[in-house]
Scaffold this active site. Structure first.
Site, mmCIF file in Angstrom:
data_model
loop_
_atom_site.group_PDB
_atom_site.id
_atom_site.type_symbol
_atom_site.label_atom_id
_atom_site.label_comp_id
_atom_site.label_asym_id
_atom_site.label_seq_id
_atom_site.Cartn_x
_atom_site.Cartn_y
_atom_site.Cartn_z
ATOM 1 N N HIS A 1 0.838 -1.203 0.000
ATOM 2 C CA HIS A 1 0.000 0.000 0.000
ATOM 3 C C HIS A 1 0.876 1.257 0.000
ATOM 4 O O HIS A 1 0.622 2.209 -0.736
ATOM 5 C CB HIS A 1 -0.910 0.027 1.240
ATOM 6 C CG HIS A 1 -1.906 -1.078 1.286
ATOM 7 N ND1 HIS A 1 -2.073 -1.860 2.413
ATOM 8 C CD2 HIS A 1 -2.785 -1.546 0.375
ATOM 9 C CE1 HIS A 1 -3.027 -2.756 2.188
ATOM 10 N NE2 HIS A 1 -3.467 -2.591 0.951
ATOM 11 N N LYS B 1 -16.889 -7.327 5.707
ATOM 12 C CA LYS B 1 -16.106 -7.858 6.818
ATOM 13 C C LYS B 1 -16.785 -7.453 8.120
ATOM 14 O O LYS B 1 -17.019 -6.283 8.370
ATOM 15 C CB LYS B 1 -14.674 -7.313 6.774
ATOM 16 C CG LYS B 1 -13.927 -7.704 5.507
ATOM 17 C CD LYS B 1 -12.560 -7.052 5.446
ATOM 18 C CE LYS B 1 -11.856 -7.384 4.140
ATOM 19 N NZ LYS B 1 -10.599 -6.672 3.998
ATOM 20 N N ARG C 1 -2.343 -6.258 -7.856
ATOM 21 C CA ARG C 1 -1.306 -7.277 -7.698
ATOM 22 C C ARG C 1 -1.396 -8.341 -8.766
ATOM 23 O O ARG C 1 -0.402 -8.948 -9.140
ATOM 24 C CB ARG C 1 -1.426 -7.961 -6.333
ATOM 25 C CG ARG C 1 -1.133 -7.060 -5.155
ATOM 26 C CD ARG C 1 -1.470 -7.739 -3.861
ATOM 27 N NE ARG C 1 -2.905 -8.000 -3.826
ATOM 28 C CZ ARG C 1 -3.543 -8.561 -2.828
ATOM 29 N NH1 ARG C 1 -2.887 -8.964 -1.764
ATOM 30 N NH2 ARG C 1 -4.845 -8.750 -2.868
ATOM 31 N N SER D 1 -2.814 -8.039 3.244
ATOM 32 C CA SER D 1 -3.226 -7.790 4.627
ATOM 33 C C SER D 1 -3.614 -9.079 5.327
ATOM 34 O O SER D 1 -3.300 -9.283 6.501
ATOM 35 C CB SER D 1 -4.396 -6.798 4.658
ATOM 36 O OG SER D 1 -3.974 -5.537 4.202
#
Length: 152
Positions: A19, A43, A93, A131
């Site tokens: 990040h 989440k 990514r 993460s």
């Protein structure tokens, strides 16, 4: 000429060196970057508290007056508009990230036509960092210091 403000939104649970790389490279394109930590409705709970993460990210970028760190709990497009951000900065990514980010960018563009999504490809050495991997290593007592740009 208007200030080029980019919003870099995410749950950042935690904020990683990947990040950080996107933000620092984004400074070559934008006058200001707002790192916006949002509450992800997908989440249910966070591993690191939002206020703790805001503080840590602010520490990591303390030498950059053109980087702000804030939290938000609304639609990204609306938050961007309120803050004068006409660009949405995102890192990719892999192709899975692209598929996900492409869908979101289409919705954001529909909600805020003046906003452009700008995608930066993650630096190869950092592309494997996520993460969720960092949370797992940390949860079981592993050293995550080389994956994050601040100390826990």
């Amino acid at each position: 000429m208007a200030k080029r403000i980019a919003l870099f939104p995410g749950s950042f649970d935690p904020f990683t060196k990947g990040h950080e790389d996107i933000v620092l490279r984004g400074l070559q394109l934008f006058d200001e970057i707002i790192i916006a930590i949002g509450y992800n409705s997908q989440k249910s709970t966070r591993y690191f508290e939002i206020d703790f993460m805001v503080e840590r990210i602010q520490t990591a970028f303390q030498k950059y007056p053109n980087i702000k760190v804030v939290k938000f709990s609304e639609l990204t497009a609306g938050f961007a508009r309120k803050n004068g951000a006409r660009f949405l900065l995102r890192g990719l990514r892999n192709t899975t990230d692209f598929e996900y980010e492409n869908s979101i960018s289409q919705v954001n563009r529909k909600l805020y036509e003046e906003m452009e999504s700008v995608f930066l490809i993650t630096t190869p050495q950092l592309a494997w960092i996520s993460s969720s991997i960092i949370r797992e290593v940390h949860k079981y007592g592993g050293d995550v210091s080389e994956f994050i740009p601040y100390s826990l």
